[in-house]
Design a protein around this motif. Structure first.
Motif, PDB file in Angstrom:
ATOM      1  N   THR A   1      -3.787  -3.833  -4.955  1.00  0.00           N
ATOM      2  CA  THR A   1      -4.821  -3.749  -3.925  1.00  0.00           C
ATOM      3  C   THR A   1      -4.495  -2.639  -2.939  1.00  0.00           C
TER       4      THR A   1
ATOM      5  N   TRP B   1      -2.386  -8.672  -6.638  1.00  0.00           N
ATOM      6  CA  TRP B   1      -3.159  -8.992  -5.436  1.00  0.00           C
ATOM      7  C   TRP B   1      -2.670  -8.175  -4.243  1.00  0.00           C
TER       8      TRP B   1
ATOM      9  N   VAL C   1      -4.635 -14.267   2.570  1.00  0.00           N
ATOM     10  CA  VAL C   1      -5.334 -14.611   1.333  1.00  0.00           C
ATOM     11  C   VAL C   1      -4.877 -15.993   0.891  1.00  0.00           C
TER      12      VAL C   1
ATOM     13  N   ALA D   1      -9.677 -17.128  -2.086  1.00  0.00           N
ATOM     14  CA  ALA D   1      -9.501 -16.354  -3.319  1.00  0.00           C
ATOM     15  C   ALA D   1      -8.956 -17.265  -4.397  1.00  0.00           C
TER      16      ALA D   1
ATOM     17  N   THR E   1     -14.023 -14.924  -4.756  1.00  0.00           N
ATOM     18  CA  THR E   1     -13.669 -14.508  -3.401  1.00  0.00           C
ATOM     19  C   THR E   1     -14.857 -14.739  -2.475  1.00  0.00           C
TER      20      THR E   1
ATOM     21  N   HIS F   1      -2.136  -7.729   6.472  1.00  0.00           N
ATOM     22  CA  HIS F   1      -2.502  -8.622   5.367  1.00  0.00           C
ATOM     23  C   HIS F   1      -1.269  -9.351   4.837  1.00  0.00           C
TER      24      HIS F   1
ATOM     25  N   LEU G   1     -10.701  -8.130  -0.696  1.00  0.00           N
ATOM     26  CA  LEU G   1      -9.636  -8.602   0.194  1.00  0.00           C
ATOM     27  C   LEU G   1      -9.621  -7.831   1.510  1.00  0.00           C
TER      28      LEU G   1
ATOM     29  N   ALA H   1     -10.253  -4.926  -5.753  1.00  0.00           N
ATOM     30  CA  ALA H   1      -9.650  -5.821  -4.767  1.00  0.00           C
ATOM     31  C   ALA H   1      -9.681  -5.313  -3.327  1.00  0.00           C
TER      32      ALA H   1
ATOM     33  N   SER I   1      -0.264 -12.831   1.900  1.00  0.00           N
ATOM     34  CA  SER I   1      -0.718 -13.887   0.994  1.00  0.00           C
ATOM     35  C   SER I   1      -0.159 -15.210   1.500  1.00  0.00           C
TER      36      SER I   1
ATOM     37  N   TYR J   1       0.152  -4.385   3.885  1.00  0.00           N
ATOM     38  CA  TYR J   1       0.303  -5.688   3.220  1.00  0.00           C
ATOM     39  C   TYR J   1       1.781  -6.069   3.191  1.00  0.00           C
TER      40      TYR J   1
END
Length: 510
Positions: free
Chosen positions: A223, A219, A279, A298, A310, A253, A197, A193, A255, A205
């Motif tokens: 990751t 994820w 993402v 994704a 992806t 990062h 990503l 990942a 999601s 993240y």
């Protein structure tokens, strides 16, 4: 030794943690950023030391390899420490949705045979009542009582295909299925990942989606562990604090889900922010421009562990597509009735193939029939999602199975809700579909056919909602109940749920 296990010989989750603690002990791994009260951070060395202390305490309380420990908690550092302590000990953490009704928690604990639980003060009474056979329950406001002497931890050989965690996922069946993830699943995600990503050791993240979902567990966190980066953990998403947290911790990062997008797009981002990647489910150039950072397509499921589709390196996928197969996965689109491969752009069911227990989940716990049904004889996992092949080989999402709803990021089985609705006296039949919602994308809407001796239709609607509130998590409860004389029918006399979805949209507009 099985071929799959050979790929990760001598490796498991504690091996990964110990390796980072040795190589970059002073690098920050975890930052706890609550909405109120003091925060805290852990370096890789500090996190590994606390994981070992908790693992030793669990062993002193009788937890042994293979035992199942229920983790019923919102995002919190204690939850992460518990999960990784169980993995270090060889035990298995069963993570459950804190919005679940008591009956659901009972099912989760009994289905997996949990022997103990870790929870938060606000859920302690619920867990105690719902799972009375547990040997003990630890509460996070006295979490340090779990700490033991790490020097007493029993030695354990790495077993990469051993179970590490169980997550419950709602498919199209009436009861959520228990998805088993192995140590090798975590190591696979940590290996694959970061590149797909675009995560590096210098990246951070932000995790606000719940830890009891694969997006947060794999994820986001696996990751980051693979890259040697940093996690910022929040209890849940906060619209008002979003940009402050991003700026304060130099987040790169996140999601994205529809409700998160709606909240972010309603604010003016700081002129100089650090966000690089969000993402999401598809390539949407307009979102890149509106958000000021890249939206990475994704597609994945709890069963695929990490995104199986992806963007990948090279030329970007076509707009509105999900991208192409992630290395290590194969994808196929087939006609679900005939099995014919749909290579000409016709919509069909997406099937994914990868090594079980590594790229794909190991099994549905204690449900060999469901496990067997989800795979073809030649190893393709049936996703139930309808996609088509784009002109340049990109996969374009069409729709999901009509019995699977997506409510603000939560999977909801329409059949599970229907089974509860049928328990209400006076209900002859019911069909649940997704209705529109401005923030959650869709919400459950129930269409009900009454028995001849049923009470007033208005009373039935209230009774259906009340029964669902008793038996189901709040996001599964229908937002509206409509009484109809009959259901529209499709081929083979199946309920035409597409027509009911159209009807739900019409009724919501009035």
């Amino acid at each position: 030794m099985e071929t799959a296990a050979f790929q990760f010989a001598g490796q498991d989750i504690p091996w990964l943690l110990a390796g980072w603690a040795a190589r970059q002990p002073d690098k920050t791994f975890l930052i706890w950023a609550p909405h109120s009260g003091p925060g805290r951070s852990w370096t890789y060395a500090e996190f590994w030391a606390d994981v070992r202390r908790v693992a030793a305490g669990l062993a002193e309380r009788g937890i042994t390899p293979g035992d199942k420990v229920l983790l019923h908690a919102d995002n919190c550092p204690e939850g992460l420490l518990t999960w990784y302590a169980c993995a270090t000990l060889g035990a298995v953490t069963v993570t459950t949705n804190t919005r679940s009704a008591p009956d659901e928690v009972t099912y989760f604990a009994e289905k997996t045979g949990c022997v103990a639980a870790v929870t938060q003060p606000e859920y302690a009474d619920l867990v105690t009542a719902a799972a009375p056979d547990l040997k003990w329950i630890a509460v996070t406001d006295a979490f340090e009582a779990l700490y033991g002497d790490p020097d007493t931890l029993p030695a354990r050989e790495a077993d990469p295909l051993a179970p590490a965690g169980i997550l419950f996922t709602s498919g199209t069946t009436s009861r959520p299925k228990a998805v088993v993830h192995t140590h090798a699943n975590a190591l696979w995600a940590a290996r694959i990942a970061p590149s797909t990503l675009r995560m590096t050791a210098a990246d951070t993240y932000l995790v606000y989606l719940p830890f009891f979902h694969v997006n947060a567990q794999s994820w986001s966190i696996w990751t980051t562990l693979g890259a040697g980066g940093t996690i910022v953990l929040q209890p849940k998403f906060s619209t008002s604090r979003f940009w402050d947290v991003v700026t304060a911790h130099r987040v790169t990062h996140i999601s994205l889900l529809p409700f998160v997008l709606n909240a972010i797009l309603g604010q003016q981002p700081p002129a100089a922010h650090t966000l690089k990647a969000g993402v999401f489910g598809a390539v949407i150039p307009e979102l890149d421009a509106a958000l000021g950072f890249s939206v990475l397509p994704a597609f994945g499921m709890t069963e695929t562990v990490t995104p199986a589709i992806t963007a990948g390196p090279g030329l970007p996928p076509a707009p509105r597509s999900m991208g192409r197969s992630t290395p290590g996965y194969e994808t196929l689109i087939v006609d679900p009735e005939t099995g014919e491969v749909c290579a000409d752009g016709r919509p069909g069911e997406l099937r994914i193939r990868g090594t079980r227990g590594v790229a794909l989940f190991a099994e549905y716990y204690d449900d060999p029939a469901a496990t067997a049904k989800s795979f073809t004889d030649d190893g393709w996992f049936r996703t139930g999602d309808i996609v088509r092949l784009g002109e340049t080989g990109d996969l374009v999402y069409c729709e999901r199975d009509s019995d699977l709803l997506k409510v603000g990021g939560e999977n909801v089985s329409a059949r599970e809700v229907e089974d509860v609705c049928r328990q209400v006296p006076g209900v002859a039949d019911v069909a649940v579909v997704g209705g529109p919602h401005p923030m959650l994308d869709e919400v459950p809407v129930a269409f009900v056919i009454l028995r001849p001796d049923a009470a007033d239709s208005g009373d039935i609607g209230a009774a259906v909602i009340d029964r669902c509130r008793e038996a189901l998590a709040d996001f599964k409860v229908p937002r509206a109940v409509h009484v109809v004389d009959e259901f529209p029918r499709a081929t083979l006399d199946k309920v035409a749920k597409n027509q009911l979805r159209d009807r739900a949209r019409e009724l919501a507009a009035h």
